[in-house]
Design a protein around this motif. Structure first.
Motif, PDB file in Angstrom:
ATOM      1  N   GLU A  37       0.832  -1.203   0.000  1.00 28.15           N
ATOM      2  CA  GLU A  37       0.000   0.000   0.000  1.00 28.15           C
ATOM      3  C   GLU A  37       0.870   1.258   0.000  1.00 28.15           C
ATOM      4  N   ILE A  38       1.918   1.239   0.808  1.00 24.18           N
ATOM      5  CA  ILE A  38       2.788   2.422   0.882  1.00 24.18           C
ATOM      6  C   ILE A  38       3.528   2.614  -0.440  1.00 24.18           C
ATOM      7  N   ALA A  39       3.977   1.510  -1.060  1.00 26.86           N
ATOM      8  CA  ALA A  39       4.667   1.613  -2.359  1.00 26.86           C
ATOM      9  C   ALA A  39       3.765   2.292  -3.384  1.00 26.86           C
ATOM     10  N   VAL A  40       2.503   1.931  -3.386  1.00 29.27           N
ATOM     11  CA  VAL A  40       1.546   2.550  -4.320  1.00 29.27           C
ATOM     12  C   VAL A  40       1.379   4.037  -3.998  1.00 29.27           C
ATOM     13  N   GLY A  41       1.352   4.356  -2.696  1.00 29.18           N
ATOM     14  CA  GLY A  41       1.262   5.763  -2.276  1.00 29.18           C
ATOM     15  C   GLY A  41       2.453   6.570  -2.767  1.00 29.18           C
ATOM     16  N   GLU A  42       3.646   5.967  -2.708  1.00 28.02           N
ATOM     17  CA  GLU A  42       4.858   6.673  -3.152  1.00 28.02           C
ATOM     18  C   GLU A  42       4.794   6.924  -4.666  1.00 28.02           C
ATOM     19  N   MET A  43       4.151   6.019  -5.382  1.00 22.81           N
ATOM     20  CA  MET A  43       4.008   6.210  -6.828  1.00 22.81           C
ATOM     21  C   MET A  43       3.134   7.432  -7.110  1.00 22.81           C
ATOM     22  N   LYS A  44       2.088   7.581  -6.308  1.00 23.66           N
ATOM     23  CA  LYS A  44       1.226   8.757  -6.477  1.00 23.66           C
ATOM     24  C   LYS A  44       1.991  10.038  -6.151  1.00 23.66           C
ATOM     25  N   HIS A  45       2.864   9.968  -5.125  1.00 30.25           N
ATOM     26  CA  HIS A  45       3.689  11.138  -4.797  1.00 30.25           C
ATOM     27  C   HIS A  45       4.595  11.496  -5.972  1.00 30.25           C
ATOM     28  N   ALA A  46       5.276  10.472  -6.526  1.00 28.58           N
ATOM     29  CA  ALA A  46       6.216  10.717  -7.635  1.00 28.58           C
ATOM     30  C   ALA A  46       5.485  11.395  -8.791  1.00 28.58           C
ATOM     31  N   GLU A  47       4.291  10.909  -9.064  1.00 28.29           N
ATOM     32  CA  GLU A  47       3.513  11.460 -10.176  1.00 28.29           C
ATOM     33  C   GLU A  47       3.135  12.925  -9.903  1.00 28.29           C
ATOM     34  N   LYS A  48       2.664  13.170  -8.714  1.00 29.08           N
ATOM     35  CA  LYS A  48       2.236  14.517  -8.324  1.00 29.08           C
ATOM     36  C   LYS A  48       3.407  15.517  -8.414  1.00 29.08           C
ATOM     37  N   ILE A  49       4.560  15.100  -7.894  1.00 31.79           N
ATOM     38  CA  ILE A  49       5.723  16.004  -7.904  1.00 31.79           C
ATOM     39  C   ILE A  49       6.196  16.221  -9.348  1.00 31.79           C
ATOM     40  N   ALA A  50       6.188  15.142 -10.137  1.00 35.28           N
ATOM     41  CA  ALA A  50       6.628  15.243 -11.532  1.00 35.28           C
ATOM     42  C   ALA A  50       5.703  16.173 -12.315  1.00 35.28           C
ATOM     43  N   GLU A  51       4.413  16.095 -12.047  1.00 37.09           N
ATOM     44  CA  GLU A  51       3.467  16.989 -12.731  1.00 37.09           C
ATOM     45  C   GLU A  51       3.760  18.448 -12.392  1.00 37.09           C
ATOM     46  N   ARG A  52       4.071  18.682 -11.134  1.00 38.50           N
ATOM     47  CA  ARG A  52       4.373  20.053 -10.705  1.00 38.50           C
ATOM     48  C   ARG A  52       5.678  20.531 -11.352  1.00 38.50           C
ATOM     49  N   LEU A  53       6.691  19.675 -11.344  1.00 35.22           N
ATOM     50  CA  LEU A  53       7.987  20.026 -11.941  1.00 35.22           C
ATOM     51  C   LEU A  53       7.822  20.328 -13.435  1.00 35.22           C
ATOM     52  N   TRP A  54       7.066  19.512 -14.100  1.00 33.71           N
ATOM     53  CA  TRP A  54       6.827  19.681 -15.536  1.00 33.71           C
ATOM     54  C   TRP A  54       6.119  21.009 -15.795  1.00 33.71           C
ATOM     55  N   TYR A  55       5.133  21.309 -14.967  1.00 30.32           N
ATOM     56  CA  TYR A  55       4.405  22.567 -15.089  1.00 30.32           C
ATOM     57  C   TYR A  55       5.356  23.758 -14.926  1.00 30.32           C
ATOM     58  N   LEU A  56       6.327  23.616 -14.027  1.00 31.80           N
ATOM     59  CA  LEU A  56       7.285  24.699 -13.773  1.00 31.80           C
ATOM     60  C   LEU A  56       8.399  24.744 -14.824  1.00 31.80           C
ATOM     61  N   GLY A  57       8.350  23.825 -15.792  1.00 31.97           N
ATOM     62  CA  GLY A  57       9.320  23.860 -16.885  1.00 31.97           C
ATOM     63  C   GLY A  57      10.504  22.925 -16.719  1.00 31.97           C
ATOM     64  N   GLY A  58      10.461  22.031 -15.723  1.00 33.14           N
ATOM     65  CA  GLY A  58      11.560  21.081 -15.518  1.00 33.14           C
ATOM     66  C   GLY A  58      11.223  19.733 -16.111  1.00 33.14           C
ATOM     67  N   LYS A  59      12.235  18.861 -16.169  1.00 33.00           N
ATOM     68  CA  LYS A  59      12.021  17.515 -16.686  1.00 33.00           C
ATOM     69  C   LYS A  59      12.248  16.504 -15.571  1.00 33.00           C
ATOM     70  N   THR A 106       3.026  24.732  -4.882  1.00 32.91           N
ATOM     71  CA  THR A 106       4.062  23.747  -4.537  1.00 32.91           C
ATOM     72  C   THR A 106       4.056  23.492  -3.034  1.00 32.91           C
ATOM     73  N   LYS A 107       3.914  24.551  -2.274  1.00 38.20           N
ATOM     74  CA  LYS A 107       3.910  24.396  -0.811  1.00 38.20           C
ATOM     75  C   LYS A 107       2.744  23.507  -0.384  1.00 38.20           C
ATOM     76  N   GLU A 108       1.585  23.737  -0.973  1.00 36.41           N
ATOM     77  CA  GLU A 108       0.401  22.941  -0.586  1.00 36.41           C
ATOM     78  C   GLU A 108       0.540  21.485  -0.995  1.00 36.41           C
ATOM     79  N   ILE A 109       1.109  21.249  -2.162  1.00 36.98           N
ATOM     80  CA  ILE A 109       1.332  19.868  -2.619  1.00 36.98           C
ATOM     81  C   ILE A 109       2.216  19.128  -1.609  1.00 36.98           C
ATOM     82  N   PHE A 110       3.277  19.804  -1.169  1.00 36.79           N
ATOM     83  CA  PHE A 110       4.211  19.149  -0.252  1.00 36.79           C
ATOM     84  C   PHE A 110       3.681  19.052   1.179  1.00 36.79           C
ATOM     85  N   GLU A 111       2.748  19.904   1.515  1.00 35.72           N
ATOM     86  CA  GLU A 111       2.109  19.760   2.829  1.00 35.72           C
ATOM     87  C   GLU A 111       1.383  18.411   2.890  1.00 35.72           C
ATOM     88  N   ASP A 112       0.639  18.114   1.834  1.00 32.55           N
ATOM     89  CA  ASP A 112      -0.101  16.841   1.782  1.00 32.55           C
ATOM     90  C   ASP A 112       0.849  15.649   1.764  1.00 32.55           C
TER      91      ASP A 112
END
Ligand SMILES: [Fe+2]
Ligand SMILES: [Fe+2]
Length: 130
Positions: A37-59, A106-112
Protein backbone atom coordinates in the motif's frame (compact mmCIF):
# COMPACT_ATOMS: atom_id res chain seq x y z
CA UNK A 1 14.97 20.05 -5.25
CA UNK A 2 11.90 18.61 -6.97
CA UNK A 3 14.04 16.15 -8.88
CA UNK A 4 15.76 15.12 -5.66
CA UNK A 5 12.26 14.51 -4.27
CA UNK A 6 11.28 12.45 -7.32
CA UNK A 7 14.48 10.37 -7.07
CA UNK A 8 13.61 9.58 -3.44
CA UNK A 9 10.05 8.61 -4.35
CA UNK A 10 11.30 6.30 -7.13
CA UNK A 11 13.69 4.73 -4.63
CA UNK A 12 10.86 4.20 -2.15
CA UNK A 13 8.55 2.64 -4.76
CA UNK A 14 11.11 -0.02 -5.70
CA UNK A 15 12.45 -0.53 -2.18
CA UNK A 16 9.02 -1.11 -0.60
CA UNK A 17 7.77 -3.17 -3.54
CA UNK A 18 10.66 -5.66 -3.25
CA UNK A 19 10.32 -5.72 0.52
CA UNK A 20 6.66 -6.56 0.02
CA UNK A 21 7.72 -9.50 -2.14
CA UNK A 22 10.46 -10.66 0.26
CA UNK A 23 8.69 -10.10 3.58
CA UNK A 24 8.19 -13.33 5.52
CA UNK A 25 7.30 -14.51 8.98
CA UNK A 26 5.30 -12.80 11.67
CA UNK A 27 2.08 -11.25 10.59
CA UNK A 28 3.11 -11.91 7.05
CA UNK A 29 -0.06 -10.89 5.34
CA UNK A 30 -0.96 -7.62 7.05
CA UNK A 31 2.59 -6.27 7.16
CA UNK A 32 3.34 -7.25 3.60
CA UNK A 33 0.12 -5.59 2.45
CA UNK A 34 1.22 -2.47 4.34
CA UNK A 35 4.43 -2.33 2.30
CA UNK A 36 2.45 -2.74 -0.89
CA UNK A 37 0.00 0.00 0.00
CA UNK A 38 2.79 2.42 0.88
CA UNK A 39 4.67 1.61 -2.36
CA UNK A 40 1.55 2.55 -4.32
CA UNK A 41 1.26 5.76 -2.28
CA UNK A 42 4.86 6.67 -3.15
CA UNK A 43 4.01 6.21 -6.83
CA UNK A 44 1.23 8.76 -6.48
CA UNK A 45 3.69 11.14 -4.80
CA UNK A 46 6.22 10.72 -7.63
CA UNK A 47 3.51 11.46 -10.18
CA UNK A 48 2.24 14.52 -8.32
CA UNK A 49 5.72 16.00 -7.90
CA UNK A 50 6.63 15.24 -11.53
CA UNK A 51 3.47 16.99 -12.73
CA UNK A 52 4.37 20.05 -10.71
CA UNK A 53 7.99 20.03 -11.94
CA UNK A 54 6.83 19.68 -15.54
CA UNK A 55 4.41 22.57 -15.09
CA UNK A 56 7.28 24.70 -13.77
CA UNK A 57 9.32 23.86 -16.89
CA UNK A 58 11.56 21.08 -15.52
CA UNK A 59 12.02 17.52 -16.69
CA UNK A 60 11.38 14.70 -14.18
CA UNK A 61 14.34 12.42 -13.52
CA UNK A 62 14.08 8.70 -14.29
CA UNK A 63 16.92 7.90 -11.86
CA UNK A 64 16.00 6.62 -8.39
CA UNK A 65 18.13 7.48 -5.35
CA UNK A 66 20.15 4.44 -4.10
CA UNK A 67 17.82 1.56 -3.14
CA UNK A 68 18.34 -0.44 0.06
CA UNK A 69 16.05 -3.48 0.31
CA UNK A 70 17.84 -5.18 3.23
CA UNK A 71 18.14 -8.87 4.12
CA UNK A 72 16.51 -9.24 7.50
CA UNK A 73 13.17 -7.75 8.47
CA UNK A 74 14.81 -5.41 10.93
CA UNK A 75 17.26 -4.20 8.30
CA UNK A 76 14.39 -3.53 5.90
CA UNK A 77 12.55 -1.44 8.45
CA UNK A 78 15.68 0.52 9.41
CA UNK A 79 16.28 1.41 5.75
CA UNK A 80 12.66 2.48 5.40
CA UNK A 81 12.69 4.67 8.50
CA UNK A 82 15.81 6.35 7.11
CA UNK A 83 14.17 6.89 3.71
CA UNK A 84 11.07 8.42 5.30
CA UNK A 85 13.11 10.74 7.53
CA UNK A 86 15.11 11.92 4.53
CA UNK A 87 11.88 12.62 2.65
CA UNK A 88 10.36 14.48 5.61
CA UNK A 89 13.46 16.69 5.97
CA UNK A 90 13.68 17.41 2.24
CA UNK A 91 9.98 18.22 1.99
CA UNK A 92 10.21 20.65 4.87
CA UNK A 93 13.05 22.39 3.01
CA UNK A 94 10.98 22.47 -0.18
CA UNK A 95 8.02 23.97 1.68
CA UNK A 96 10.26 26.69 3.15
CA UNK A 97 11.73 27.50 -0.26
CA UNK A 98 8.28 27.53 -1.90
CA UNK A 99 7.05 29.84 0.85
CA UNK A 100 9.97 32.24 0.29
CA UNK A 101 9.33 32.27 -3.45
CA UNK A 102 5.60 32.76 -3.09
CA UNK A 103 4.88 29.42 -4.78
CA UNK A 104 1.72 28.54 -2.88
CA UNK A 105 0.72 25.53 -5.01
CA UNK A 106 4.06 23.75 -4.54
CA UNK A 107 3.91 24.40 -0.81
CA UNK A 108 0.40 22.94 -0.59
CA UNK A 109 1.33 19.87 -2.62
CA UNK A 110 4.21 19.15 -0.25
CA UNK A 111 2.11 19.76 2.83
CA UNK A 112 -0.10 16.84 1.78
CA UNK A 113 2.79 14.61 0.77
CA UNK A 114 4.79 15.34 3.92
CA UNK A 115 1.79 14.33 6.02
CA UNK A 116 1.73 10.95 4.23
CA UNK A 117 5.46 10.47 4.87
CA UNK A 118 4.88 11.04 8.58
CA UNK A 119 2.25 8.30 8.51
CA UNK A 120 4.69 5.98 6.72
CA UNK A 121 7.38 6.81 9.26
CA UNK A 122 4.91 5.97 12.02
CA UNK A 123 4.01 2.63 10.37
CA UNK A 124 7.64 1.52 10.02
CA UNK A 125 8.55 2.70 13.50
CA UNK A 126 5.62 0.79 15.02
CA UNK A 127 6.87 -2.43 13.38
CA UNK A 128 10.07 -2.16 15.41
CA UNK A 129 8.11 -1.90 18.63
CA UNK A 130 6.70 -5.43 18.36
FE1 LIG B 1 6.52 9.64 -0.79
FE1 LIG C 1 6.82 7.54 2.35
Amino acid sequence: MLNKAIAGELQAIIQYMWQHVQWKGIEHYSVSEGFKEIAVGEMKHAEKIAERLWYLGGKPTIQPAPIFVGNTLEEMIQFDIKAELEAINLYKEIMETAQKEGDVATKEIFEDIEEDEEEHHDFFTSLLEK
